[in-house]
Design a protein around this motif. Structure first.
Motif, mmCIF file in Angstrom:
data_model
loop_
_atom_site.group_PDB
_atom_site.id
_atom_site.type_symbol
_atom_site.label_atom_id
_atom_site.label_comp_id
_atom_site.label_asym_id
_atom_site.label_seq_id
_atom_site.Cartn_x
_atom_site.Cartn_y
_atom_site.Cartn_z
ATOM 1 N N PRO A 1 5.470 1.290 0.050
ATOM 2 C CA PRO A 1 6.299 0.741 1.140
ATOM 3 C C PRO A 1 5.666 -0.432 1.875
ATOM 4 C CG PRO A 1 5.397 2.892 1.720
ATOM 5 C CD PRO A 1 5.147 2.712 0.269
ATOM 6 N N ASN A 2 4.327 -0.602 1.796
ATOM 7 C CA ASN A 2 3.661 -1.718 2.468
ATOM 8 C C ASN A 2 3.298 -2.850 1.519
ATOM 9 O OD1 ASN A 2 2.506 0.927 4.196
ATOM 10 N ND2 ASN A 2 3.232 -0.811 5.407
ATOM 11 N N ASN A 3 3.794 -2.768 0.298
ATOM 12 C CA ASN A 3 3.554 -3.818 -0.685
ATOM 13 C C ASN A 3 4.604 -4.916 -0.506
ATOM 14 O OD1 ASN A 3 3.097 -5.420 -2.904
ATOM 15 N ND2 ASN A 3 3.209 -3.758 -4.402
ATOM 16 N N THR A 4 4.172 -6.086 -0.055
ATOM 17 C CA THR A 4 5.108 -7.183 0.225
ATOM 18 C C THR A 4 5.376 -8.051 -1.003
ATOM 19 O OG1 THR A 4 3.281 -8.600 0.982
ATOM 20 C CG2 THR A 4 4.425 -7.272 2.653
ATOM 21 N N SER A 5 4.815 -7.703 -2.147
ATOM 22 C CA SER A 5 5.038 -8.490 -3.366
ATOM 23 C C SER A 5 6.519 -8.478 -3.727
ATOM 24 C CB SER A 5 4.240 -7.907 -4.529
ATOM 25 O OG SER A 5 2.875 -7.744 -4.205
ATOM 26 N N THR A 6 7.035 -9.639 -4.134
ATOM 27 C CA THR A 6 8.416 -9.709 -4.601
ATOM 28 C C THR A 6 8.495 -9.695 -6.124
ATOM 29 O OG1 THR A 6 8.341 -12.126 -4.480
ATOM 30 C CG2 THR A 6 9.174 -10.938 -2.547
#
Length: 357
Positions: free
Chosen positions: A193-198
């Motif tokens: 949930p805290n992975n900002t990778s797109t």
């Protein structure tokens, strides 16, 4: 109909041999069962093991050998000396289980679900592990090892939500202090949930926790399946989330991620580019980050800083560099990944922050 073992005070089984059951076994609330000797309890059919009392399987072995789902349940945790799973379907835990000697995964999936499975200090897990012979740990339940010292701990885990995927993890404890120590793991087959990778990330993460351990130094390795990859694996780095920051670890490759940690948290794969973002570390407008062998320093505040010092968490000075500009790239090549203390010093102000490398 289930076979019921019901005794007002206790049952003591002291004979060697084999006990068979094709229907069921229930240990009532006022019973104590203490098999000793070479006792083997084979639970076949669709048998459920229900423990409402104290069940101590010392010196004996319980084999779950049905051909449909079986369950361990009851009001009390169940303690076994040896358990073997030889069922092509599931053995589902509905209460906590402790193994004191050996857990054998011959066939089938041990689904810990919302319960905890603890492997005692002197116990081991054996078997020919695969997606059809593993521990399903994709819920809130934990697979835990009790430990007294450093060592290597293999978690033959996977997920069964959707497809059955075998995605084990290995934790090697290199050093530390241990006092009634436990190390635990479960996983989720989804993006952190805290992975900002797109793009370029894993749709899986492993949660590592523990107690009774200080001065942790551990190496992690986790294996994933090709279906977990979004984007290009070559652009994915292992990353560790400690609750506030991502720590960049080793590059992903060959369906595995690895790295060294000094605290507990979550382990996954993220887009390497997210580490180019600067961390805002002080409300005065100071930004820092580490990437590609450089500490990136940018000062947007009115405060003047003239030196950066890098220390180990134990206070050993590793490097000091003068700051001559509002933005600088300071070369630094750590011996290993981990947590370092960064001192940003000015004439009247010193800021101390953790740097995750």
């Amino acid at each position: 109909m289930k076979i019921k073992i019901k005794i007002s005070f206790f049952i003591f089984l002291a004979f060697p041999g084999i006990l068979f059951s094709q229907k069921g076994i229930i240990i009532q609330s006022d019973a104590i069962v203490n098999p000793v000797g070479n006792v083997v309890l084979k639970l076949s059919g669709d048998l459920n093991f229900v423990n409402n009392s104290t069940f101590n399987q010392f010196g004996g072995k319980v084999i779950f050998c049905g051909n449909s789902n079986q369950i361990i349940s009851g009001n009390e945790p169940s303690e076994f000396e040896v358990v073997e799973l030889d069922n092509p379907e599931f053995l589902i835990l509905e209460n906590d289980v402790i193994i004191h000697n050996e857990l054998i995964l011959s066939a089938g999936i041990l689904d810990i679900s919302e319960s905890n499975l603890t492997i005692g200090t002197d116990a081991i897990i054996t078997g020919d592990f695969s997606s059809s012979a593993m521990i399903s740990a994709d819920n809130i339940g934990l697979l835990s090892f009790e430990l007294e010292n450093i060592g290597n701990f293999y978690f033959p885990v996977g997920s069964t939500e959707g497809t059955h995927d075998y995605t084990p993890a290995e934790i090697t404890l290199n050093s530390g202090a241990y006092n009634n120590a436990v190390i635990s793991l479960n996983l989720r087959n989804e993006k952190h949930p805290n992975n900002t990778s797109t793009t370029n990330y894993l749709n899986r993460y492993w949660q590592i926790s523990g107690s009774g351990i200080s001065d942790l130094d551990a190496d992690l390795t986790a294996h994933y399946v090709s279906g977990d990859i979004t984007g290009n694996e070559a652009n994915i780095d292992a990353a560790f989330w400690n609750g506030t920051h991502w720590m960049q670890l080793d590059p992903a490759g060959s369906l595995q991620i690895s790295g060294n940690i000094s605290e507990f948290g979550d382990f996954t794969g993220v887009n390497r580019d997210i580490f180019s973002e600067l961390y805002y570390i002080e409300d005065i407008g100071l930004y820092l980050n580490y990437k590609d062998g450089n500490i990136h320093y940018r000062n947007e505040s009115s405060c003047e800083f003239n030196e950066i010092r890098i220390y180990t968490v134990h206070g050993k000075l590793l490097q000091r560099e003068k700051i001559t500009a509002k933005e600088s790239f300071i070369p630094y090549h750590p011996v290993s990944h981990g947590i370092y203390l960064l001192h940003v010093q000015g004439e009247n102000k010193i800021i101390v922050k953790k740097l995750y490398i």
